[in-house]
Design a protein around this motif. Structure first.
Motif, PDB file in Angstrom:
ATOM      1  N   LEU A 490       0.833  -1.201   0.000  1.00  0.00           N
ATOM      2  CA  LEU A 490       0.000   0.000   0.000  1.00  0.00           C
ATOM      3  C   LEU A 490       0.872   1.257   0.000  1.00  0.00           C
ATOM      4  O   LEU A 490       0.598   2.215  -0.730  1.00  0.00           O
ATOM      5  N   ALA A 491       1.923   1.245   0.821  1.00  0.00           N
ATOM      6  CA  ALA A 491       2.817   2.403   0.865  1.00  0.00           C
ATOM      7  C   ALA A 491       3.609   2.551  -0.431  1.00  0.00           C
ATOM      8  O   ALA A 491       3.808   3.665  -0.931  1.00  0.00           O
ATOM      9  N   ILE A 492       4.066   1.435  -0.996  1.00  0.00           N
ATOM     10  CA  ILE A 492       4.837   1.495  -2.243  1.00  0.00           C
ATOM     11  C   ILE A 492       3.984   2.074  -3.372  1.00  0.00           C
ATOM     12  O   ILE A 492       4.441   2.918  -4.156  1.00  0.00           O
ATOM     13  N   GLN A 510       1.870  -3.052  -6.585  1.00  0.00           N
ATOM     14  CA  GLN A 510       2.081  -4.138  -5.635  1.00  0.00           C
ATOM     15  C   GLN A 510       0.779  -4.695  -5.085  1.00  0.00           C
ATOM     16  O   GLN A 510       0.720  -5.855  -4.682  1.00  0.00           O
ATOM     17  N   THR A 511      -0.263  -3.879  -5.038  1.00  0.00           N
ATOM     18  CA  THR A 511      -1.541  -4.372  -4.514  1.00  0.00           C
ATOM     19  C   THR A 511      -2.188  -5.379  -5.454  1.00  0.00           C
ATOM     20  O   THR A 511      -3.119  -6.076  -5.052  1.00  0.00           O
ATOM     21  N   ALA A 512      -1.700  -5.452  -6.690  1.00  0.00           N
ATOM     22  CA  ALA A 512      -2.246  -6.426  -7.623  1.00  0.00           C
ATOM     23  C   ALA A 512      -1.589  -7.793  -7.495  1.00  0.00           C
ATOM     24  O   ALA A 512      -2.048  -8.766  -8.102  1.00  0.00           O
ATOM     25  N   VAL A 513      -0.514  -7.896  -6.695  1.00  0.00           N
ATOM     26  CA  VAL A 513       0.182  -9.165  -6.515  1.00  0.00           C
ATOM     27  C   VAL A 513      -0.608 -10.029  -5.534  1.00  0.00           C
ATOM     28  O   VAL A 513      -1.171  -9.543  -4.550  1.00  0.00           O
ATOM     29  N   ALA A 514      -0.662 -11.314  -5.800  1.00  0.00           N
ATOM     30  CA  ALA A 514      -1.424 -12.237  -4.957  1.00  0.00           C
ATOM     31  C   ALA A 514      -0.868 -12.272  -3.542  1.00  0.00           C
ATOM     32  O   ALA A 514       0.336 -12.146  -3.321  1.00  0.00           O
ATOM     33  N   TRP A 515      -1.764 -12.461  -2.590  1.00  0.00           N
ATOM     34  CA  TRP A 515      -1.428 -12.601  -1.168  1.00  0.00           C
ATOM     35  C   TRP A 515      -0.727 -11.368  -0.605  1.00  0.00           C
ATOM     36  O   TRP A 515      -0.009 -11.450   0.387  1.00  0.00           O
ATOM     37  N   LEU A 516      -0.939 -10.222  -1.237  1.00  0.00           N
ATOM     38  CA  LEU A 516      -0.359  -8.961  -0.758  1.00  0.00           C
ATOM     39  C   LEU A 516       1.161  -9.017  -0.644  1.00  0.00           C
ATOM     40  O   LEU A 516       1.772  -8.372   0.206  1.00  0.00           O
ATOM     41  N   SER A 517       1.794  -9.813  -1.498  1.00  0.00           N
ATOM     42  CA  SER A 517       3.253  -9.852  -1.543  1.00  0.00           C
ATOM     43  C   SER A 517       3.773  -8.601  -2.249  1.00  0.00           C
ATOM     44  O   SER A 517       3.023  -7.896  -2.938  1.00  0.00           O
ATOM     45  N   ILE A 518       5.054  -8.331  -2.085  1.00  0.00           N
ATOM     46  CA  ILE A 518       5.708  -7.282  -2.870  1.00  0.00           C
ATOM     47  C   ILE A 518       6.796  -7.941  -3.710  1.00  0.00           C
ATOM     48  O   ILE A 518       7.561  -8.775  -3.227  1.00  0.00           O
ATOM     49  N   SER A 526      12.967 -12.388  -6.469  1.00  0.00           N
ATOM     50  CA  SER A 526      12.735 -12.273  -5.032  1.00  0.00           C
ATOM     51  C   SER A 526      11.345 -11.691  -4.809  1.00  0.00           C
ATOM     52  O   SER A 526      10.799 -10.984  -5.658  1.00  0.00           O
ATOM     53  N   SER A 527      10.799 -11.991  -3.643  1.00  0.00           N
ATOM     54  CA  SER A 527       9.523 -11.423  -3.217  1.00  0.00           C
ATOM     55  C   SER A 527       9.473 -11.494  -1.702  1.00  0.00           C
ATOM     56  O   SER A 527      10.254 -12.216  -1.064  1.00  0.00           O
ATOM     57  N   TYR A 528       8.542 -10.739  -1.141  1.00  0.00           N
ATOM     58  CA  TYR A 528       8.398 -10.696   0.313  1.00  0.00           C
ATOM     59  C   TYR A 528       6.932 -10.506   0.639  1.00  0.00           C
ATOM     60  O   TYR A 528       6.236  -9.704   0.000  1.00  0.00           O
TER      61      TYR A 528
END
Length: 669
Positions: A490-492, A510-518, A526-528
């Motif tokens: 959300l901040a990004i 980033q909000t479109a990525v599944a499971w709220l990952s970044i 990489s992802s988090y």
């Protein structure tokens, strides 16, 4: 209209400052802090709304003030809206905290009048759209904060801190004045719009970059211009320290970004190399200096230097990537820098509020006089634990996300074509990794020595929890540390308009990525996912607690605590702040701080206690500022003789100076 709303907020803040001067009583405290809280919420909300509106058009206002031919120009675009939000958030938290903390002020009239003026000055810097208004607002912000630093002027150390801060602030303003003079050119186009449109030779841009690094870097705390910061922050009241460390340093970051990324035009690749080197050295020097201190507020001040180093490393990477046409990588690096600026404003304000609570409850800032506060101040201990975890970049809190994004940007450096950057960026990355590890050790030390163990003084043993206003402000910031760490996407995404306006690109949504990952680059790299990390920690801790309390044996066995073979109940047998830092001091201190340990060991039979005295020196002060101060003192003594000349000598001196000026003019012509 956001810019109009922000200017009305500035007018109200100045009115509150005038009200505090007119009333000058304790009764004005609630009015001033409550008014600042309301105004800061409105200004911050206005900036956030403009930022979240995405492609909103920049808003401008020109007032018939300032320079006659351009007036006073004010503008709000995505970048200024972001920093207006940061200023509003930090100011609202400090005002909320001040409603309770202000009751413990020994001289509230010296704080109340300058507190809203300080907020107004920072807001005006963010809004300024011409060089004259910017510099006037910058100096107003500096003078208001200087008055707050010297609020407790009866202490000689506070007066020295104010003196050093005023000198460094004046030096920084002079550097910015010369930078704007170069950018305006002979035509004198001081409006930012004219500066953007003007073309300039490469040497002018390079000189302006160095001057901006000096001017904005001195206010932000870049090494070696940081010497005022560990003096001024401990001297100011705690909520003012939070503003100076968490918010005013971000205003300095805004000044650097506004001039270098917006007004200077396309960068050269070596700009990034210079900023990277300064940022990396600043980060390591700041955290090493923090580990050498025992004063709680001084530790936090040096930690600010470290975090500013992280921000400038991100900015240096963004400059390097942008100069080489790598817009996506530049967007990642700039997002990491801006996000770390937001995160630092939150957790550093929280930590300074916690330090103020400890100071209120115990009257002490020295770690060696604290201990055992977790039993007497449980709420303060909990929120300080959150702040220490966040600043140590531990998931699932917000500090981890921005530092992780910075390291992800560093991993893209092999694609840079210049060998200087190919070698510089990994070296800086290793410095940041070292700084992150040392920061974790630093704040394990802070929390462990201050809140765990047994009280080391009577003041710590008698400590009680602080007022609800202060606890509420700290709890709100602690919750924000968790939200920004669990839902960083959300901040990004909120930062995307500001990033796109500066480098022409932005990170993927980033909000479109599944499971709220970044996913900063790609899922294959990489992802988090902060939410999953938080759930894993919460579930694991809950299961462990359940197993311990439900499945373990209920048998109870009491035994004395391990005491290193010395059954002495004195708290002096505990680990101290100095002993905790000793390994780091022995590894790095001998080179960086000329640390020396002096041991006094009495001979056998002598009942005197053994003593260990540690001497740590500030090499930056000794090698740079002390010689300058000595030279100025010598020259001042020499020129002091001019006060005692006769009238004939004065006239002769004036005549010689006039002849010299005429010669210079004739040669120049």
């Amino acid at each position: 209209m956001v810019v109009g709303t922000a200017l009305w907020c500035v007018a109200i803040l100045l009115g509150l400052a005038a009200y505090a001067v007119a009333v000058g009583r304790q009764a004005a405290m609630r009015v001033v802090y409550a008014g600042c809280l309301a105004v800061s919420v409105v200004a911050g909300a206005a900036g956030l709304v403009h930022l979240l509106s995405g492609d909103a058009v920049a808003e401008t206002i020109a007032l018939p003030l300032g320079l006659p031919w351009i007036g006073a120009r004010f503008r709000v675009d995505a970048l200024s809206a972001l920093f207006l939000t940061i200023v509003g958030l930090g100011a609202a938290a400090a005002s909320w905290y001040g409603l309770g903390y202000g009751r413990h002020e020994s001289a509230p009239h010296r704080v109340l009048s300058f507190f809203p003026a300080f907020l107004a000055g920072m807001t005006l810097v963010i809004l300024a759209d011409d060089a004259f208004t910017f510099l006037l607002s910058w100096e107003f912000m500096s003078l208001a904060s200087w008055a707050l630093v010297t609020a407790h002027h009866h202490d000689g150390e506070n007066l020295r801190a104010g003196y050093v801060y005023l000198l460094m602030a004046s030096f920084g303003t002079l550097a910015l004045l010369m930078a704007f003079g170069l950018l305006a050119g002979a035509e004198g186009g001081y409006a930012f719009e004219a500066i953007r449109a003007a073309g300039r030779p490469g040497w002018v841009a390079a000189a302006a970059l160095i001057l901006v690094l000096v001017g904005a870097g001195s206010k932000a705390g870049l090494a070696p211009l940081h010497v005022w910061l560990p003096l001024a922050h401990p001297a100011a009241p705690s909520h003012v320290s939070a503003l100076m460390s968490g918010v005013m340093t971000k205003v300095a970051v805004y000044a650097f970004i506004r001039i270098v990324f917006d007004l200077l035009g396309p960068p050269d690749w070596w700009w990034g190399e210079v900023v990277l080197a300064i940022g990396g050295l600043t980060a390591v020097l700041g955290v090493l200096s923090a580990l050498m201190q025992t004063d709680l507020k001084r530790i936090l001040a040096y930690s600010t230097i470290e975090n500013i180093g992280f921000v400038f490393v991100g900015l240096g990477l963004a400059l390097a990537f942008r100069a080489n046409g790598m817009e996506a990588a530049a967007a990642l690096a700039l997002t990491a820098a801006l996000l770390h600026g937001v995160n630092h404003a939150v957790f550093k304000s929280l930590l300074f509020f916690g330090a103020g609570a400890v100071l209120t409850a115990t009257g002490a800032r020295d770690l060696e006089r604290l201990g055992g506060l977790i039993h007497r101040m449980p709420v303060t201990a909990l929120v300080m634990l959150v702040g220490c975890a966040a600043i140590s970049a531990l998931p699932p809190f917000n500090g981890f996300v921005s530092e992780w994004l910075t390291l992800q940007a560093i991993l893209l450096s092999p694609e840079l074509p210049q060998w200087g950057l190919k070698l510089m960026v990994p070296a800086v990355g290793s410095l940041l990794a070292l700084a992150a590890a040392l920061a974790a050790a630093c704040f394990v030390r802070v929390f462990g020595i201050a809140f765990l163990g047994r009280p080391r003084s009577e003041e710590a043993a008698r400590a009680r929890e602080v007022d609800r206003w202060s606890l509420g402000a700290m709890a709100g910031l602690a919750g924000l540390c968790l939200v920004l760490g669990v839902l960083p996407g959300l901040a990004i995404d909120a930062l995307a308009p500001a990033v796109r306006g500066l480098v022409g690109a932005e990170m993927p949504r980033q909000t479109a990525v599944a499971w709220l990952s970044i996913v900063p680059v790609g899922e294959s790299r990489s992802s988090y996912n902060g939410l999953l990390v938080f759930l894993f920690i919460a579930v694991s801790a809950s299961l462990a607690a359940f197993a311990i309390h439900r499945l373990a044996s209920r048998g109870l066995r009491r035994a004395p605590a391990w005491d290193c073979g010395f059954p002495d109940p004195s708290p002096a047998t505990q680990y101290s702040a100095g002993s905790f830092a000793q390994p780091v001091r022995r590894v790095f201190g001998a080179v960086v701080f000329r640390a020396r340990e002096h041991v006094e060991m009495p001979p056998p039979g002598d009942m005197r206690p053994a003593r260990l005295r540690v001497e740590v020196r500030d090499l930056v002060w000794d090698l740079i500022y002390a010689p300058i101060a000595g030279t100025v003192a010598v020259l001042a003594d020499r020129f002091n003789r001019l006060q005692f000349l006769t009238i004939r000598r004065y006239l002769s001196l004036v005549f010689l100076m006039l002849v010299a000026l005429l010669l210079v003019l004739s040669i120049w012509a």
